[in-house]
Design an enzyme around this catalytic site. Structure first.
Site, PDB file in Angstrom:
ATOM      1  N   HIS A 156      38.524  14.168  53.543  1.00  0.00           N
ATOM      2  CA  HIS A 156      37.405  14.812  52.852  1.00  0.00           C
ATOM      3  C   HIS A 156      36.585  15.631  53.858  1.00  0.00           C
ATOM      4  O   HIS A 156      36.248  15.122  54.932  1.00  0.00           O
ATOM      5  CB  HIS A 156      36.520  13.745  52.189  1.00  0.00           C
ATOM      6  CG  HIS A 156      35.457  14.355  51.329  1.00  0.00           C
ATOM      7  ND1 HIS A 156      35.712  14.865  50.077  1.00  0.00           N
ATOM      8  CD2 HIS A 156      34.137  14.567  51.559  1.00  0.00           C
ATOM      9  CE1 HIS A 156      34.597  15.357  49.570  1.00  0.00           C
ATOM     10  NE2 HIS A 156      33.626  15.194  50.447  1.00  0.00           N
ATOM     11  N   ARG A 209      42.961  16.373  42.309  1.00  0.00           N
ATOM     12  CA  ARG A 209      42.956  15.574  41.082  1.00  0.00           C
ATOM     13  C   ARG A 209      42.643  14.140  41.468  1.00  0.00           C
ATOM     14  O   ARG A 209      43.008  13.703  42.560  1.00  0.00           O
ATOM     15  CB  ARG A 209      44.343  15.582  40.419  1.00  0.00           C
ATOM     16  CG  ARG A 209      44.682  16.846  39.691  1.00  0.00           C
ATOM     17  CD  ARG A 209      46.089  16.739  39.118  1.00  0.00           C
ATOM     18  NE  ARG A 209      46.233  15.680  38.137  1.00  0.00           N
ATOM     19  CZ  ARG A 209      45.914  15.782  36.847  1.00  0.00           C
ATOM     20  NH1 ARG A 209      45.434  16.914  36.378  1.00  0.00           N
ATOM     21  NH2 ARG A 209      46.084  14.779  36.010  1.00  0.00           N
ATOM     22  N   ASN A 258      43.056   9.653  52.082  1.00  0.00           N
ATOM     23  CA  ASN A 258      42.527  10.953  51.672  1.00  0.00           C
ATOM     24  C   ASN A 258      41.685  11.530  52.803  1.00  0.00           C
ATOM     25  O   ASN A 258      41.123  10.799  53.613  1.00  0.00           O
ATOM     26  CB  ASN A 258      41.659  10.795  50.413  1.00  0.00           C
ATOM     27  CG  ASN A 258      41.137  12.128  49.917  1.00  0.00           C
ATOM     28  OD1 ASN A 258      41.856  13.124  49.900  1.00  0.00           O
ATOM     29  ND2 ASN A 258      39.870  12.168  49.522  1.00  0.00           N
ATOM     30  N   GLY A 283      47.572  24.240  52.231  1.00  0.00           N
ATOM     31  CA  GLY A 283      48.557  23.452  52.968  1.00  0.00           C
ATOM     32  C   GLY A 283      48.379  23.433  54.474  1.00  0.00           C
ATOM     33  O   GLY A 283      49.307  23.081  55.211  1.00  0.00           O
ATOM     34  N   SER A 284      47.183  23.762  54.945  1.00  0.00           N
ATOM     35  CA  SER A 284      47.009  23.778  56.403  1.00  0.00           C
ATOM     36  C   SER A 284      47.057  22.360  56.979  1.00  0.00           C
ATOM     37  O   SER A 284      47.547  22.159  58.095  1.00  0.00           O
ATOM     38  CB  SER A 284      45.704  24.477  56.792  1.00  0.00           C
ATOM     39  OG  SER A 284      44.584  23.714  56.396  1.00  0.00           O
ATOM     40  N   ASN A 285      46.593  21.382  56.218  1.00  0.00           N
ATOM     41  CA  ASN A 285      46.676  20.002  56.723  1.00  0.00           C
ATOM     42  C   ASN A 285      48.098  19.472  56.640  1.00  0.00           C
ATOM     43  O   ASN A 285      48.531  18.731  57.532  1.00  0.00           O
ATOM     44  CB  ASN A 285      45.695  19.099  55.971  1.00  0.00           C
ATOM     45  CG  ASN A 285      44.277  19.352  56.429  1.00  0.00           C
ATOM     46  OD1 ASN A 285      43.904  18.948  57.527  1.00  0.00           O
ATOM     47  ND2 ASN A 285      43.503  20.063  55.633  1.00  0.00           N
TER      48      ASN A 285
HETATM   49  C1  GRF Z   1      40.762  20.224  53.100  1.00  0.00           C
HETATM   50  O1  GRF Z   1      39.546  20.787  53.475  1.00  0.00           O
HETATM   51  C2  GRF Z   1      40.579  18.778  52.711  1.00  0.00           C
HETATM   52  O2  GRF Z   1      39.522  18.176  53.362  1.00  0.00           O
HETATM   53  C3  GRF Z   1      40.288  18.863  51.243  1.00  0.00           C
HETATM   54  O3  GRF Z   1      41.047  19.944  50.776  1.00  0.00           O
HETATM   55  C4  GRF Z   1      41.282  20.860  51.831  1.00  0.00           C
HETATM   56  C5  GRF Z   1      42.746  21.132  51.896  1.00  0.00           C
HETATM   57  O4  GRF Z   1      43.055  22.240  52.690  1.00  0.00           O
HETATM   58  N1  GRF Z   1      40.591  17.610  50.619  1.00  0.00           N
HETATM   59  P1  GRF Z   1      44.584  22.563  53.002  1.00  0.00           P
HETATM   60  O5  GRF Z   1      45.277  22.793  51.658  1.00  0.00           O
HETATM   61  O6  GRF Z   1      45.169  21.411  53.744  1.00  0.00           O
HETATM   62  O7  GRF Z   1      44.554  23.815  53.836  1.00  0.00           O
END
Ligand code: GRF
Length: 203
Positions: A102, A84, A100, A11-13
């Protein structure tokens, strides 16, 4: 727009998006007990857990997801660690309003384990891609990329951290750009308002 963040991990993003102020109204996780759910709680965002094992077939899972999103009047989706593939029914509903993130420079290293694949391949440059979601796997029209160097002395963990740093800066800004209409999908083309695509490389 009302956004849902689809998560499944650390969940860091999600945290970066909430910290930045993206209008996330709902968090949906396909895993229980993940840190992303704690992030949602910390920011008082309603969260739902949909577990694939509770559904007999994949379509039923995605139908439940779609019902939930529609019940909550969600306009747009930001995938952030959601591991998923979305069903075509969901993608069709949110075409041009689903993005999304990536951790590689697509079309190189699609799929799972992208950072590790790039590292093992010995690349000098890798990066981060934000794209609209289409029916393929990590194939949708690219909205923005950030190039990230891989130094000779890097461990896999060093590279992972450097990529994450860029993800956290880029993703919220692109979500904002989609949210405000600064960038949109026109057929298969990504269209930026006037000359505002400065965001590429200057975020
Ligand atoms: C990120 O590296 C993103 O690019 C990929 O999954 C990871 C999610 O990390 N799709 P977080 O859960 O947001 O820390």
């Amino acid at each position: 727009m009302k956004w849902a963040a689809l998560v499944g991990g650390y969940g860091s993003n999600l945290e970066a998006m909430l910290e930045y102020g993206n209008p996330v109204h709902l968090v949906v996780s396909h895993k229980a007990n993940v840190r992303a759910l704690e992030v949602a709680e910390k920011y008082h965002i309603p969260a739902a857990v949909l577990l694939p094992k509770d559904f007999r077939v994949r379509e039923a899972f995605d139908q439940a997801l779609l019902n939930l999103l529609q019940r909550e009047n969600i306009d747009a989706l930001a995938l952030a660690g959601y591991l998923r593939w979305l069903d075509p029914a969901v993608i069709a509903q949110y075409r041009g309003r689903a993005v999304n993130l990536h951790p590689a420079l697509l079309p190189s290293f699609p799929g799972l384990g992208a950072v590790e694949q790039a590292y093992r391949h010995g690349v000098f440059w890798t990066g981060v891609t934000v794209h609209f979601i289409d029916d393929g796997h990590d194939t949708g029209p690219i909205i923005a990329q950030a190039a990230v160097p891989r130094y000779r002395e890097d461990t896999l963990e060093d590279l992972r951290e450097r990529i994450q740093h860029h993800e956290h800066r880029l993703y919220p800004r692109i979500v904002e750009a989609v949210d405000t209409g600064l960038v949109r999908l026109d057929g298969q083309n990504v269209v930026w308002e006037e000359s505002k695509s400065w965001i590429n490389g200057h975020y």
